[in-house]
Scaffold this motif. Sequence first.
Motif, PDB file in Angstrom:
ATOM      1  N   MET A 158       1.090  -1.219  -0.347  1.00 34.55           N
ATOM      2  CA  MET A 158      -0.693  -0.275  -0.091  1.00 34.55           C
ATOM      3  C   MET A 158       0.926   1.398  -0.227  1.00 34.55           C
ATOM      4  SD  MET A 158      -2.704  -1.280  -0.192  1.00 34.55           S
ATOM      5  CE  MET A 158      -2.317  -2.982  -0.836  1.00 34.55           C
ATOM      6  N   LYS A 159       1.708   0.995   1.116  1.00 31.93           N
ATOM      7  CA  LYS A 159       2.954   2.230   0.824  1.00 31.93           C
ATOM      8  C   LYS A 159       3.277   2.804  -0.387  1.00 31.93           C
ATOM      9  CE  LYS A 159       7.336   4.204   3.480  1.00 31.93           C
ATOM     10  NZ  LYS A 159       8.450   3.560   4.272  1.00 31.93           N
ATOM     11  N   TYR A 160       3.632   1.730  -1.341  1.00 30.51           N
ATOM     12  CA  TYR A 160       4.338   2.097  -2.545  1.00 30.51           C
ATOM     13  C   TYR A 160       2.927   2.425  -3.383  1.00 30.51           C
ATOM     14  CZ  TYR A 160       6.251   0.847  -7.507  1.00 30.51           C
ATOM     15  OH  TYR A 160       6.557   0.639  -8.751  1.00 30.51           O
ATOM     16  N   LEU A 161       2.212   2.403  -3.431  1.00 28.84           N
ATOM     17  CA  LEU A 161       0.540   2.528  -4.116  1.00 28.84           C
ATOM     18  C   LEU A 161       0.696   3.944  -3.647  1.00 28.84           C
ATOM     19  CD1 LEU A 161      -2.370   0.637  -3.611  1.00 28.84           C
ATOM     20  CD2 LEU A 161      -0.594   0.454  -5.622  1.00 28.84           C
ATOM     21  N   GLN A 207       2.946   6.474  -2.030  1.00 29.66           N
ATOM     22  CA  GLN A 207       4.470   7.450  -2.667  1.00 29.66           C
ATOM     23  C   GLN A 207       4.205   7.186  -4.492  1.00 29.66           C
ATOM     24  OE1 GLN A 207       7.455   4.989  -0.900  1.00 29.66           O
ATOM     25  NE2 GLN A 207       7.498   6.191   1.327  1.00 29.66           N
ATOM     26  N   ASN A 208       3.907   6.290  -5.476  1.00 28.87           N
ATOM     27  CA  ASN A 208       3.252   6.758  -6.670  1.00 28.87           C
ATOM     28  C   ASN A 208       2.526   6.866  -6.998  1.00 28.87           C
ATOM     29  OD1 ASN A 208       6.408   4.898  -7.114  1.00 28.87           O
ATOM     30  ND2 ASN A 208       6.028   4.051  -6.081  1.00 28.87           N
ATOM     31  N   ASN A 209       1.810   7.378  -6.464  1.00 26.83           N
ATOM     32  CA  ASN A 209       0.620   7.958  -7.301  1.00 26.83           C
ATOM     33  C   ASN A 209      -0.116   7.033  -7.705  1.00 26.83           C
ATOM     34  OD1 ASN A 209       1.625  11.015  -5.670  1.00 26.83           O
ATOM     35  ND2 ASN A 209       2.816  10.609  -7.947  1.00 26.83           N
ATOM     36  N   TYR A 210      -0.616   6.436  -7.287  1.00 27.58           N
ATOM     37  CA  TYR A 210      -1.319   5.141  -8.065  1.00 27.58           C
ATOM     38  C   TYR A 210      -2.833   5.574  -7.271  1.00 27.58           C
ATOM     39  CZ  TYR A 210       1.631   1.969  -9.535  1.00 27.58           C
ATOM     40  OH  TYR A 210       2.254   1.136 -10.630  1.00 27.58           O
ATOM     41  N   GLN A 211      -4.301   5.864  -8.593  1.00 26.07           N
ATOM     42  CA  GLN A 211      -5.392   5.774  -8.207  1.00 26.07           C
ATOM     43  C   GLN A 211      -5.724   4.876  -7.715  1.00 26.07           C
ATOM     44  OE1 GLN A 211      -7.487   6.670 -11.587  1.00 26.07           O
ATOM     45  NE2 GLN A 211      -9.936   7.936 -10.846  1.00 26.07           N
ATOM     46  N   CYS A 212      -6.732   4.963  -6.619  1.00 26.48           N
ATOM     47  CA  CYS A 212      -7.476   3.116  -6.419  1.00 26.48           C
ATOM     48  C   CYS A 212      -8.588   3.338  -6.417  1.00 26.48           C
ATOM     49  CB  CYS A 212      -6.838   3.960  -5.017  1.00 26.48           C
ATOM     50  SG  CYS A 212      -7.115   1.544  -3.913  1.00 26.48           S
ATOM     51  N   LEU A 213      -9.772   2.092  -6.882  1.00 24.52           N
ATOM     52  CA  LEU A 213     -10.938   3.555  -7.698  1.00 24.52           C
ATOM     53  C   LEU A 213     -12.089   2.596  -6.193  1.00 24.52           C
ATOM     54  CD1 LEU A 213     -10.182   2.759 -11.644  1.00 24.52           C
ATOM     55  CD2 LEU A 213      -9.765   4.693  -9.778  1.00 24.52           C
TER      56      LEU A 213
END
Length: 259
Positions: free
Chosen positions: A71-74, A76-82
């Motif tokens: 989750m930290k990776y998501l 820190q890398n600005n992932y859009q979580c739908l």
Amino acid sequence: MKDFKKMLLTLLCSYLIIGLCWISKDIIIHENNKDGLPVLGYHGVVSDQEKQNHYQNNPYFLSQSQFDQQMKYLAQNNYQCLTMQDVEDYYRGNKKIAKKAVCLTFDDGYLNFNTVVKPIIKKYNLHATCFVIGYKVKHNKAGYLHQADIKNDQYVSYYSHSYNLHHFARIHHLKKIETLSTEEIKKDFDTNIVSNQYFAFPYGVSSQNAQSYLKNSSTHLAFSYNQNRNMTRADQQYLLPRYLMFDKTPFFYYKWIIE
């Protein structure tokens, strides 16, 4: 002795070739669908100590540190979580999603979804969907969410994993959902105490009768497993693919499937 070594070497080479073919197949499938949406399917997350002491042999339960790393990776890398609504809008062509987008789903409705998963989701400002077994909730089964625990908010939402179809049948090792008529499947859906708007098949297994029912139901999307690829708009509405997440999933593989 020479014959035995030759046979052993042949066997090892055969396993290596089969393994390489399997990996190559997954790479090809993934690359052909990389413009779609990765939908990740989890089950449980427990503390590192619980994982070590009680769930070491359960591949479906991740440790808290492993899940936090993902989750930290998501974040820190600005992932859009739908959310599920986002996924539906994307599927119907009504929404564009970022190149870095992912959907997080959890099956069964374990209590640790609220006690362990949700705090991590909130910490990184993400969103996760929990597919709940209604029977477990209604009867306050130990280790599962209770009715009072099921409240949608900006971080989590709860939908159906069936009311009580999560069983093996007694014939030919089939899953229960594979043995039921359309009317019996409808009865299960009508009995449920959580929303059937979105649905995840028990064990990721569908059937012709289930497909027939869903086409005439209020369910908007249904999710399966085992395709090991991204979801696309060309997929069947009631058989959408997810990646099944294991505790042994290497971090480099996790990064590869979401990227």
